[in-house]
Design an enzyme around this catalytic site. Structure first.
Site, PDB file in Angstrom:
ATOM      1  CE  LYS A   9      -7.307   0.294   1.662  1.00 24.65           C
ATOM      2  NZ  LYS A   9      -6.723  -0.573   0.619  1.00 24.65           N
ATOM      3  CE1 TYR A  49      -1.529  -0.274   2.091  1.00 23.86           C
ATOM      4  CE2 TYR A  49      -1.997   2.048   1.791  1.00 23.86           C
ATOM      5  CZ  TYR A  49      -2.420   0.762   2.086  1.00 23.86           C
ATOM      6  OH  TYR A  49      -3.736   0.511   2.370  1.00 23.86           O
ATOM      7  CG  PHE A  57      -0.272  -2.381  -6.527  1.00 21.11           C
ATOM      8  CD1 PHE A  57      -0.265  -1.921  -5.218  1.00 21.11           C
ATOM      9  CD2 PHE A  57      -0.022  -3.726  -6.740  1.00 21.11           C
ATOM     10  CE1 PHE A  57      -0.002  -2.765  -4.149  1.00 21.11           C
ATOM     11  CE2 PHE A  57       0.243  -4.595  -5.679  1.00 21.11           C
ATOM     12  CZ  PHE A  57       0.254  -4.102  -4.380  1.00 21.11           C
ATOM     13  NE  ARG A  85      -5.588 -10.647   6.304  1.00 24.71           N
ATOM     14  CZ  ARG A  85      -5.142  -9.770   5.417  1.00 24.71           C
ATOM     15  NH1 ARG A  85      -5.050  -8.479   5.731  1.00 24.71           N
ATOM     16  NH2 ARG A  85      -4.797 -10.149   4.208  1.00 24.71           N
ATOM     17  CB  THR A  91      -6.879  -7.926  -1.880  1.00 32.32           C
ATOM     18  OG1 THR A  91      -6.210  -8.358  -0.704  1.00 32.32           O
ATOM     19  CG2 THR A  91      -6.325  -6.588  -2.333  1.00 32.32           C
ATOM     20  NE  ARG A 102     -10.493  -5.159   1.089  1.00 33.13           N
ATOM     21  CZ  ARG A 102      -9.362  -5.624   1.584  1.00 33.13           C
ATOM     22  NH1 ARG A 102      -9.159  -6.929   1.678  1.00 33.13           N
ATOM     23  NH2 ARG A 102      -8.416  -4.790   1.971  1.00 33.13           N
ATOM     24  CG  ASN A 112      -9.092  -2.719  -1.267  1.00 32.94           C
ATOM     25  OD1 ASN A 112      -8.837  -1.658  -0.698  1.00 32.94           O
ATOM     26  ND2 ASN A 112      -8.296  -3.764  -1.233  1.00 32.94           N
ATOM     27  CG  HIS A 115      -4.980  -1.556   5.540  1.00 35.12           C
ATOM     28  ND1 HIS A 115      -4.128  -2.349   4.808  1.00 35.12           N
ATOM     29  CD2 HIS A 115      -4.474  -1.520   6.799  1.00 35.12           C
ATOM     30  CE1 HIS A 115      -3.135  -2.759   5.596  1.00 35.12           C
ATOM     31  NE2 HIS A 115      -3.324  -2.259   6.806  1.00 35.12           N
ATOM     32  CD  GLU A 126      -0.734  -2.319   9.259  1.00 34.97           C
ATOM     33  OE1 GLU A 126      -0.218  -2.828   8.248  1.00 34.97           O
ATOM     34  OE2 GLU A 126      -1.960  -2.441   9.526  1.00 34.97           O
TER      35      GLU A 126
HETATM   36  P1  CMP Z   1      -4.585  -3.195   1.417  1.00 30.48           P
HETATM   37  O1  CMP Z   1      -5.164  -4.309   2.201  1.00 30.48           O
HETATM   38  O2  CMP Z   1      -4.679  -1.825   1.975  1.00 30.48           O
HETATM   39  O3  CMP Z   1      -3.036  -3.513   1.115  1.00 30.48           O
HETATM   40  C1  CMP Z   1      -2.367  -3.052  -0.020  1.00 30.48           C
HETATM   41  C2  CMP Z   1      -3.285  -2.363  -0.986  1.00 30.48           C
HETATM   42  O4  CMP Z   1      -2.767  -2.263  -2.295  1.00 30.48           O
HETATM   43  C3  CMP Z   1      -4.554  -3.193  -1.161  1.00 30.48           C
HETATM   44  O5  CMP Z   1      -5.322  -3.160  -0.011  1.00 30.48           O
HETATM   45  C4  CMP Z   1      -5.135  -2.532  -2.390  1.00 30.48           C
HETATM   46  O6  CMP Z   1      -5.755  -1.297  -2.106  1.00 30.48           O
HETATM   47  C5  CMP Z   1      -3.861  -2.296  -3.188  1.00 30.48           C
HETATM   48  N1  CMP Z   1      -3.611  -3.381  -4.145  1.00 30.48           N
HETATM   49  C6  CMP Z   1      -3.303  -4.655  -3.893  1.00 30.48           C
HETATM   50  N2  CMP Z   1      -3.138  -5.361  -5.028  1.00 30.48           N
HETATM   51  C7  CMP Z   1      -3.348  -4.484  -6.020  1.00 30.48           C
HETATM   52  C8  CMP Z   1      -3.319  -4.581  -7.431  1.00 30.48           C
HETATM   53  N3  CMP Z   1      -3.040  -5.738  -8.035  1.00 30.48           N
HETATM   54  N4  CMP Z   1      -3.589  -3.480  -8.141  1.00 30.48           N
HETATM   55  C9  CMP Z   1      -3.864  -2.309  -7.518  1.00 30.48           C
HETATM   56  N5  CMP Z   1      -3.901  -2.143  -6.186  1.00 30.48           N
HETATM   57  C10 CMP Z   1      -3.654  -3.227  -5.439  1.00 30.48           C
END
Ligand code: CMP
Length: 138
Positions: A9, A49, A57, A85, A91, A102, A112, A115, A126
């Site tokens: 990212k 997304y 968010f 994962r 996350t 992470r 983070n 993905h 995807e």
């Molecule tokens: P990702 O695995 O790319 O999938 C969805 C993304 O949304 C996640 O990683 C984060 O970057 C973001 N995300 C998930 N939960 C939250 C949250 N509570 N607040 C802000 N961003 C979030």
């Protein structure tokens, strides 16, 4: 053998962490079989997304994902979806296991660093979102 989609990212590309992140995949026997550095358009980020569209968010997630370039990759290996994962960690970096991408690199739950697809079915969709068959050279 499985394939999964990985995205490095904008927070990570900005901090020059592409190599360190790819090293984690390779150390764990995941092979990069396709890769490109791209700028997502707003439309692409919104579409990618879409499942999170109703989440609070979502708007800031889309802004974040278009704030800089990303590196999209297809990773291949045994149990690639679950393995990726595990390598990424939770996350929320505050609760991610030590040694995960992470835990080591992420700035926040949103920024983070990576993905990874969460199921084999989503991985296939995807991967198709970003790559054509001839771009995957595993
Ligand atoms: P990702 O695995 O790319 O999938 C969805 C993304 O949304 C996640 O990683 C984060 O970057 C973001 N995300 C998930 N939960 C939250 C949250 N509570 N607040 C802000 N961003 C979030």
């Amino acid at each position: 053998m499985e394939r999964t989609l990985s995205i490095i990212k904008p927070d990570a590309t900005k901090r020059n962490l592409i190599g360190k992140i790819i090293a984690k995949f390779e150390e764990n026997n995941l092979r990069v079989v396709a890769m490109k550095k791209i700028f997502l358009s707003r439309e692409q980020a919104e579409k990618f997304y879409e499942v999170h569209k109703e989440r609070p968010f979502y708007p800031t997630l889309v802004e974040f994902m278009i704030s800089g370039p990303v590196v999209v990759q297809v990773l291949e290996g045994e149990n690639a979806v679950a393995k990726n994962r595990a390598i990424m960690g939770a996350t929320n970096p505050a609760v991610a296991d030590k040694g995960t991408i992470r835990a080591e690199f992420a700035e926040s739950v949103e920024a983070n660093s990576v993905h990874g697809s969460d199921s084999l079915e989503n991985a296939a969709n995807e991967i198709k979102f970003f790559f054509s068959d001839i771009e995957i050279v595993g």
